[in-house]
Design an enzyme around this catalytic site. Structure first.
Site, PDB file in Angstrom:
ATOM      1  CB  VAL A   1     -16.026  37.971   3.220  1.00  0.00           C
ATOM      2  CG1 VAL A   1     -17.439  38.082   3.026  1.00  0.00           C
ATOM      3  CG2 VAL A   1     -17.063  35.548   3.055  1.00  0.00           C
ATOM      4  CB  SER A   2     -13.248  34.689   4.901  1.00  0.00           C
ATOM      5  OG  SER A   2     -12.455  33.782   4.099  1.00  0.00           O
ATOM      6  CG  ASN A   3      -9.628  31.348   1.445  1.00  0.00           C
ATOM      7  OD1 ASN A   3      -9.408  31.839   1.950  1.00  0.00           O
ATOM      8  ND2 ASN A   3      -9.781  30.311   1.854  1.00  0.00           N
TER       9      ASN A   3
ATOM     10  N   GLY B   1     -10.762  36.522  -1.714  1.00  0.00           N
ATOM     11  CA  GLY B   1      -9.054  37.244  -2.126  1.00  0.00           C
ATOM     12  C   GLY B   1      -8.997  36.900  -3.733  1.00  0.00           C
TER      13      GLY B   1
ATOM     14  CB  SER C   1     -15.933  41.396   3.718  1.00  0.00           C
ATOM     15  OG  SER C   1     -15.661  41.235   5.371  1.00  0.00           O
TER      16      SER C   1
END
Length: 706
Positions: free
Chosen positions: A296-298, A301, A321
């Site tokens: 999720v998040s970083n 990415g 996510s």
């Protein structure tokens, strides 16, 4: 020489059977079939957990321990053991990303014991090491967890790069939990961030296990300073810290994809190390193993970038996510939500919109539309809100008549964020609590340094890191919190007792929230420093509109180059992929991350794309806030939909089930914290959604239903 260190073998009774020992697995003796990857730097620590006294997922705490508000304690707070630090790190990292409060879904829809009515302890093996990437000698932590339930006949692996700037356990409650409960190996990396604190006064830094050392042992990070340079720095600015993500001079985000790909290769090494002695087991490789890139998040990415950069066929699918992706700017399409005006200025960089939030949100907190309704806005002192508004107005950054009031200024600040920077109105209610939590301020400081490859000695925008007292003055970091920092830090100060200090504040160096800018002489949250960061992000002086000059121009150029290095291509190479994002995400605004990435992908891959984008209404970035009244009553846990994304990708890869079309998911808030979440609040992603819920790229418009 690289050695496999058998560090702790825990038997069924929890009795320590052996201390660290050399397994004599160096480069010369490793078999050609399973050589230690060349990117591994130093020893590999191997620990086995029995699933009774300690385990992979909960560090022996179980579901009830992770759900408890009482954190595990150290026997000796000044000298915590590596096992104690690991346990507290897992406890804090899990609870930072998952709402464990009663009625919020923990134990019912997610959690170690959800679905099996147990404490959820997972026995298995853990392999921990440092690695590096070409062109850098800064250590990156990598870890592989292999549960005892791993099926060598049907091998699977899940990537779990850390969320935010967290350490290697930063995705334990997200990708870690799903993968371990599925019986998959899970591979983690801190992505070149993590705690990695360096006390410039004492030279203390964390080893790979979180314990401190001031000697020359391998550590997670030390600033690139000679002893003389460090001494000169301490003479003028004592008690300061360097932090790995901010000050490693490497722009770690540019290598996040590579970090994840290397973690997968390390995972295959660990699996073959563990099972390679069985003559009935074939070598475990990417050709016979299902690999899902996730987090999720970083971390999300990072997994997306890994899928884009995967030239070896290591990754089969992607499930993420709220991913922090900075898509390449494509002006060939606009974003249209409902009947609203098209948004052409999408795909702004993280640093552009975050520094804008750091500058304007403190004033926008006072806007009449949200001042009294935004949850936890009381954490932002009203006098500081007023001072920020006045400072912005005095600099000509807020339009208004001579008779303009604070309400007028705050309304204008909110307009700038929504209209000029593409922040969705759905994010406005949550922005104040994020400002109070110093989210935009911390990201702005850390990422400006990272993108510009600056060192701690550069003092970008007059900012440094240090512990501070109740008045905001710099003070030595107390020994106990420093000893615990590995387990309590989120990797991006302010964290674990270390704050952002404005060295150029009026009077003396002062913690940023209580600092007065020289240009205003009133406590305005160090607005001059935040404007400096915003100018570097925008590539011009945002106050005067003029070009930057000298060192500032050079640094802005370096930052622009660093941002270019982290832009995502949108090409997932046809891999089945799912993004889930909450529309109310107030950290990674949908118009600059998930939405434009989906649009870019559709234009890059066209009919070959298997990316699906699910935008969840009444969901946001930090589920942990849902435990608070006013937040949990309005929003549902996005975490639930993240696990559904993983389930959908798993079904696609194992059963060839079609992924549902991209769509808006209309989650229903529970309205009252006393009312437990139910399935009626969490409608599933629909296999055949109605037309009015479909997300589509139509000609040059990415159409998002209201």
């Amino acid at each position: 020489m690289k050695r496999l260190m058998i560090c702790t073998l825990i038997g069924a009774t929890g009795f320590l059977l052996s201390a660290c020992s050399d397994n004599n697995n160096d480069d010369d003796n490793t078999s050609e079939v399973n050589q230690v990857p060349g990117f591994i730097d130093g020893d590999i620590r191997h620990t086995q957990y029995d699933g009774i006294t300690d385990d992979l997922l909960t560090a022996g705490l179980g579901a009830s321990g992770l759900g408890s508000a009482t954190a595990p304690a150290f026997a000796d707070p000044l000298n915590p053991t590596s096992a104690e630090l690991r346990q507290l790190a897992i406890y804090n990292n899990y609870r930072a990303l998952v709402d464990t409060s009663p009625g919020g879904g923990y134990g019912q829809f997610f959690g170690p014991g959800a679905g099996n009515d147990t404490e959820g302890l997972v026995p298995g093996h853990e392999y921990l090491a440092f690695m590096t990437v070409p062109g850098s000698n800064v250590p990156v932590t990598v870890m592989a967890q292999v549960p005892d339930g791993f099926d060598v006949q049907n091998p699977c692996m899940v990537t779990a790069p850390s969320s935010g700037s967290r350490g290697v356990y930063g995705a334990i409650g997200t990708a870690g939990e799903w993968g371990l409960k599925k019986g998959c190996a899970v591979v983690y990396t801190d992505k070149g961030s993590g705690t990695g604190s360096h006390n410039l006064k004492t030279n203390a830094a964390q080893k790979i296990d979180g314990t401190l050392t001031a000697s020359g042992e391998p550590v997670q990070f030390r600033a690139d300073l000679t002893d003389k340079e460090r001494g000169d720095f301490n003479a003028t600015s004592p008690d300061r810290f360097a932090w790995k993500h901010a000050h490693s001079k490497t722009n770690p985000e540019a290598d996040w994809g590579r970090h994840v790909l290397q973690s997968v290769e390390f995972g295959f090494w660990a699996l073959n190390e563990q099972f390679g002695g069985d003559n009935n087991v074939d070598a475990i490789t990417s050709e016979n193993t299902l690999v899902i890139a996730s987090s999720v998040s970083n971390g999300g990415g990072a997994s997306v970038r890994a899928a884009e950069q995967d030239t070896k066929g290591l990754i089969d699918g992607v499930a993420v996510s709220e991913p922090n992706v900075n898509p390449t700017v494509d002006t060939g399409f606009t974003i249209v939500q409902g009947d609203n005006a098209p948004i052409a200025g999408h795909s702004r960089s993280l640093l552009e919109y975050t520094t804008a939030l750091a500058v304007y949100q403190g004033c926008a907190n006072q806007a009449p539309a949200i001042r009294d309704t935004a949850p936890l806005n009381a954490l932002n002192p009203s006098d500081v809100r007023d001072n920020i508004c006045n400072s912005l107005a005095n600099k000509g950054l807020l339009a208004g008549a001579a008779s303009a009031t604070i309400d007028d200024y705050a309304t204008e600040a909110q307009r700038i964020l929504n209209e000029d920077f593409g922040i969705q109105p759905e994010q406005n209610l949550l922005a104040p609590v994020h400002f109070a939590s110093k989210v935009a301020q911390s990201i702005s400081m850390t990422y400006a340094n990272a993108y510009g490859r600056a060192g701690v000695e550069d003092r970008v925008c007059g900012l440094s890191l240090a512990a501070t007292d109740d008045n905001g003055a710099v003070t030595p970091f107390a020994p106990a919190p420093e000893a615990a920092a590995f387990a309590t830090s989120n990797g991006i100060p302010p964290t674990a007792g270390v704050n952002i200090v404005y060295d150029q504040a009026e009077g003396q160096p002062t913690a940023l929230p209580t600092s007065a800018s020289p240009s205003s002489s009133q406590v305005d949250y160090g607005l001059d420093a935040l404007l400096c960061l915003h100018s570097l992000a925008m590539g011009r002086d945002v106050v005067t509109g003029s070009e930057l000059t000298g060192e500032q121009a050079a640094l802005a150029g370096a930052i622009a180059e660093g941002i270019s290095d982290i832009r995502a291509t949108g090409n997932l190479q046809g891999k089945p992929a799912v993004f889930v994002t909450g529309r109310a995400d107030a950290i990674l605004p949908v118009n600059h991350a998930s939405r434009p990435y989906f649009g870019l992908n559709q234009r890059v891959e066209g009919q070959s794309s298997e990316l699906r984008y699910y935008e969840v209404l009444n969901a946001h970035h930090l589920d942990v806030l849902n435990q608070f009244d006013g937040v949990g009553s309005r929003y549902v846990p996005l975490h639930h939909y993240y696990f559904q994304a993983l389930d959908l990708v798993w079904e696609r890869l194992t059963k060839d089930t079609e992924l549902p079309p991209s769509q808006v998911v209309r989650a229903v808030p529970r309205g009252d914290l006393a009312t437990p979440l139910a399935l009626t609040n969490l409608p599933a992603v629909a296999a055949q959604p109605p037309e009015e819920n479909l997300i589509r790229l139509v000609d040059s418009e990415l159409r998002i239903p209201d």
